[in-house]
Each structure stands twice: as C-alpha cells, then as structure tokens.
Scaffold this motif. Structure first.
Motif, PDB file in Angstrom:
ATOM      1  N   TYR A  85       0.845  -1.185   0.000  1.00 52.36           N
ATOM      2  CA  TYR A  85       0.000   0.000   0.000  1.00 52.36           C
ATOM      3  C   TYR A  85       0.880   1.234   0.000  1.00 52.36           C
ATOM      4  CZ  TYR A  85       0.790   0.095   5.095  1.00 52.36           C
ATOM      5  OH  TYR A  85       1.355   0.118   6.347  1.00 52.36           O
TER       6      TYR A  85
ATOM      7  N   GLN B  26       0.892   5.520   1.100  1.00 48.85           N
ATOM      8  CA  GLN B  26       0.238   6.605   1.818  1.00 48.85           C
ATOM      9  C   GLN B  26       0.763   7.950   1.313  1.00 48.85           C
ATOM     10  OE1 GLN B  26       0.515   6.077   6.077  1.00 48.85           O
ATOM     11  NE2 GLN B  26       0.026   3.905   5.963  1.00 48.85           N
TER      12      GLN B  26
ATOM     13  N   TYR C 210       1.161  12.002   2.615  1.00 48.94           N
ATOM     14  CA  TYR C 210       1.176  12.882   3.778  1.00 48.94           C
ATOM     15  C   TYR C 210       1.417  14.313   3.325  1.00 48.94           C
ATOM     16  CZ  TYR C 210       1.623   8.848   6.904  1.00 48.94           C
ATOM     17  OH  TYR C 210       1.405   7.674   7.591  1.00 48.94           O
TER      18      TYR C 210
ATOM     19  N   GLN D 197       3.136  17.921   4.723  1.00 44.81           N
ATOM     20  CA  GLN D 197       4.022  18.467   5.757  1.00 44.81           C
ATOM     21  C   GLN D 197       4.164  19.970   5.557  1.00 44.81           C
ATOM     22  OE1 GLN D 197       8.072  16.901   5.980  1.00 44.81           O
ATOM     23  NE2 GLN D 197       8.129  17.323   8.172  1.00 44.81           N
TER      24      GLN D 197
ATOM     25  N   GLY E 250       5.284  18.248  11.776  1.00 44.46           N
ATOM     26  CA  GLY E 250       5.361  16.853  11.387  1.00 44.46           C
ATOM     27  C   GLY E 250       4.409  16.543  10.249  1.00 44.46           C
ATOM     28  N   PRO E 251       4.662  15.457   9.514  1.00 41.13           N
ATOM     29  CA  PRO E 251       3.744  15.061   8.441  1.00 41.13           C
ATOM     30  C   PRO E 251       2.359  14.718   8.992  1.00 41.13           C
ATOM     31  CG  PRO E 251       5.861  13.931   8.221  1.00 41.13           C
ATOM     32  CD  PRO E 251       5.857  14.594   9.561  1.00 41.13           C
TER      33      PRO E 251
ATOM     34  N   PHE F 238      -1.162  12.620   7.900  1.00 43.14           N
ATOM     35  CA  PHE F 238      -1.712  11.625   6.984  1.00 43.14           C
ATOM     36  C   PHE F 238      -2.896  12.184   6.203  1.00 43.14           C
ATOM     37  CE2 PHE F 238      -2.989   7.660   5.312  1.00 43.14           C
ATOM     38  CZ  PHE F 238      -4.353   7.538   5.477  1.00 43.14           C
TER      39      PHE F 238
ATOM     40  N   LEU G 145      -4.651   6.756   1.969  1.00 45.82           N
ATOM     41  CA  LEU G 145      -3.971   5.481   1.807  1.00 45.82           C
ATOM     42  C   LEU G 145      -4.631   4.736   0.659  1.00 45.82           C
ATOM     43  CD1 LEU G 145      -3.099   2.948   4.616  1.00 45.82           C
ATOM     44  CD2 LEU G 145      -4.399   2.202   2.634  1.00 45.82           C
TER      45      LEU G 145
ATOM     46  N   LEU H  73       4.350  14.317   0.746  1.00 45.54           N
ATOM     47  CA  LEU H  73       5.241  13.161   0.801  1.00 45.54           C
ATOM     48  C   LEU H  73       4.481  11.901   0.429  1.00 45.54           C
ATOM     49  CD1 LEU H  73       6.655  13.939   4.357  1.00 45.54           C
ATOM     50  CD2 LEU H  73       7.945  14.241   2.263  1.00 45.54           C
TER      51      LEU H  73
ATOM     52  N   GLY I 146       3.695  -2.618   7.879  1.00 44.77           N
ATOM     53  CA  GLY I 146       5.118  -2.394   8.006  1.00 44.77           C
ATOM     54  C   GLY I 146       5.572  -0.952   7.969  1.00 44.77           C
ATOM     55  N   LYS I 147       6.842  -0.869   7.869  1.00 47.38           N
ATOM     56  CA  LYS I 147       7.485   0.424   7.863  1.00 47.38           C
ATOM     57  C   LYS I 147       7.175   1.145   6.556  1.00 47.38           C
ATOM     58  CE  LYS I 147      11.309  -1.739   8.248  1.00 47.38           C
ATOM     59  NZ  LYS I 147      12.729  -2.137   8.426  1.00 47.38           N
ATOM     60  N   LEU I 148       7.227   2.461   6.623  1.00 46.62           N
ATOM     61  CA  LEU I 148       7.061   3.285   5.437  1.00 46.62           C
ATOM     62  C   LEU I 148       8.419   3.731   4.933  1.00 46.62           C
ATOM     63  CD1 LEU I 148       4.138   5.581   6.661  1.00 46.62           C
ATOM     64  CD2 LEU I 148       3.973   3.553   5.221  1.00 46.62           C
TER      65      LEU I 148
ATOM     66  N   PHE J 234       9.730   6.863   2.915  1.00 46.26           N
ATOM     67  CA  PHE J 234       9.257   8.156   2.442  1.00 46.26           C
ATOM     68  C   PHE J 234      10.040   8.643   1.237  1.00 46.26           C
ATOM     69  CE2 PHE J 234       6.074   9.845   5.305  1.00 46.26           C
ATOM     70  CZ  PHE J 234       6.197   9.041   6.423  1.00 46.26           C
ATOM     71  N   GLY J 235       9.324   9.278   0.303  1.00 45.12           N
ATOM     72  CA  GLY J 235       9.971  10.070  -0.723  1.00 45.12           C
ATOM     73  C   GLY J 235      10.399  11.407  -0.130  1.00 45.12           C
ATOM     74  N   GLN J 236      11.182  12.172  -0.885  1.00 42.40           N
ATOM     75  CA  GLN J 236      11.699  13.436  -0.333  1.00 42.40           C
ATOM     76  C   GLN J 236      10.652  14.542  -0.380  1.00 42.40           C
ATOM     77  OE1 GLN J 236      12.235  12.529  -3.401  1.00 42.40           O
ATOM     78  NE2 GLN J 236      12.836  14.226  -4.721  1.00 42.40           N
TER      79      GLN J 236
END
Lengths: 112, 116
Positions: free
Chosen positions: A32, A34, A36, A38, A43-44, A46, A49, A89, A98-100, A102-104
């Motif tokens: 999946y 997501q 975000y 920012q 902070g980012p 959400f 998704l 993002l 799981g962990k995400l 992130f793109g820049q």
C-alpha cells in the motif's frame, strides 16, 4: 533496495487549478501507499492510503491513483487553494503493517 | 485531543555532549517510531518499537539509542552528537498492525536539533 522518487522541483499553480504530484518507485510494488502533507517546521499529517489492489481513492478534493504497471502513484488536488501550499510526501509500505519508506516530497505552492 | 507530543521543539547542544529527546502519546498506540529528517530530505527511519520490542534499522549509527519505559513515552538518546546529526527528529505512532493492518502514522511536530 527500493527507491522512491518524487518531483524535486517545486510545483507552482494558480488557485482553482488541479495540482498533480507524482510518486515513482522501483522494483516491486508496495502493499500500500500513503500520502502525507508536511508544513514547514511541522510533522507530516496523513491524508490518504491506497492499497495495491485499488486503482483510485478519493477524499473530498483529493484523489490518489495507483498504477502497478507504471510503478507510479499520482496525487491530485482539485480546485486548489492557497491553503493547500505545503510539501507532499508519498510513502509506500511493502507489507501490511510495516514500515514506510518516504519520498523526499514535492513542494506545492498555490498562488491566489 | 489525542496526540503525539515532542519536547522540546528546539534543542541546542554542544558537539559531543549527550542529548535526549522525548516523545509522549495519548493515542495508546502499540507502535512508536523515530525518524531523522534533514532539510528538504525524506524522513529516515532510525528505529521503532512494537510494544517493548525494539527494532533498529541496519544503517542507524550506534550513536543513536532509544528507550521506551511504557506505552506512552519514548526517548531518543544521542550519545555523542556530531555536526552531521543536526536535523529535525520526528516521533510517530501507529496502531497494532496485527489487529488493524494498513494503519497511518501519527506524527508529532518534531524537535529541531542544532549542534554547536
């Protein structure tokens, strides 16, 4: 290793237009993805998704698409407003909980 | 409102002087994460806790440690900060993925760390 690429150049658009942001990934498709928002110094937050078996997801003025053939997700903001100005993002995940990764991010600026 | 709170918002320390950043949450989430974000870069995951189980990322320097004394609190310790550790440090939480997959992460507003 997986690489996530978002437009590094800022996107400048006029109020009322549709903003389209791109997220490309390499190798295998995420379970999946997501998106975000920012704001500077914050902070980012959400937004949306989308799962690997979904083509499109909408929420109010926001729309996300997921094309596993192109290895790409697009994020659209319709009827954009100056308040939509922020960095967006994308963050794929390669298992259900799981962990995400992130793109820049892509900085969006909406001018009145 | 339930939230993720990071203290302090700004932290200045000297080169080599240990520093601790804190994060608290009222969401009662099982999973807590620490990210490092440098200017115009992607947030980079340092480690995460699943309940009390600590999960370190392979490329997280040994200089970075973490503690989670209970569900609500998590700390990031930088034992000997170098100039390259100046960044925004973000804490995030998410629900138990075993009971509810596809969970978003909830972020605090970060601590901006400066090294003199």
């Amino acid at each position: 290793s997986q690489k996530i690429e978002q437009n590094s150049e800022a996107l400048n658009i006029q109020e009322g237009k549709t903003a389209t942001l791109t997220c490309n990934y390499t190798n295998y498709s995420p379970a999946y993805l997501q998106w975000y928002r920012q704001d500077p110094g914050r902070g980012p937050v959400f937004l949306l998704l989308i799962r690997e078996n979904e083509k499109e997801k909408r929420k109010e003025r926001l729309k996300v698409t997921f094309d596993t053939t192109l290895k790409q997700s697009l994020f659209h903001i319709t009827a954009s407003q100056p308040a939509d100005s922020a960095t967006y993002l994308c963050a794929p995940s390669y298992n259900q909980g799981g962990k995400l990764i992130f793109g820049q991010g892509t900085e969006l600026s909406v001018k009145p | 409102d339930a939230m993720v709170i990071q203290n302090p918002r700004y932290q200045v320390t000297q080169f080599g002087k240990p520093v601790t950043l804190s994060c608290s949450q009222t969401l009662n989430h099982n999973v807590m994460y620490w990210y490092q974000q440098k200017s115009s870069q992607a947030p980079k995951l340092l480690f995460h806790y699943y309940d009390k189980d600590f999960n370190n990322e392979a490329d997280t320097p040994d200089n970075f440690q973490s503690r989670r004394p209970n569900t609500s609190f998590c700390f990031l310790d930088i034992r000997s900060p170098g100039l390259g550790d100046a960044a925004m440090y973000l804490c995030a939480t998410s629900r138990d993925r075993r009971r509810a997959p596809y969970q978003p992460q909830h972020f605090g507003d970060g601590t901006r760390l400066s090294i003199l």
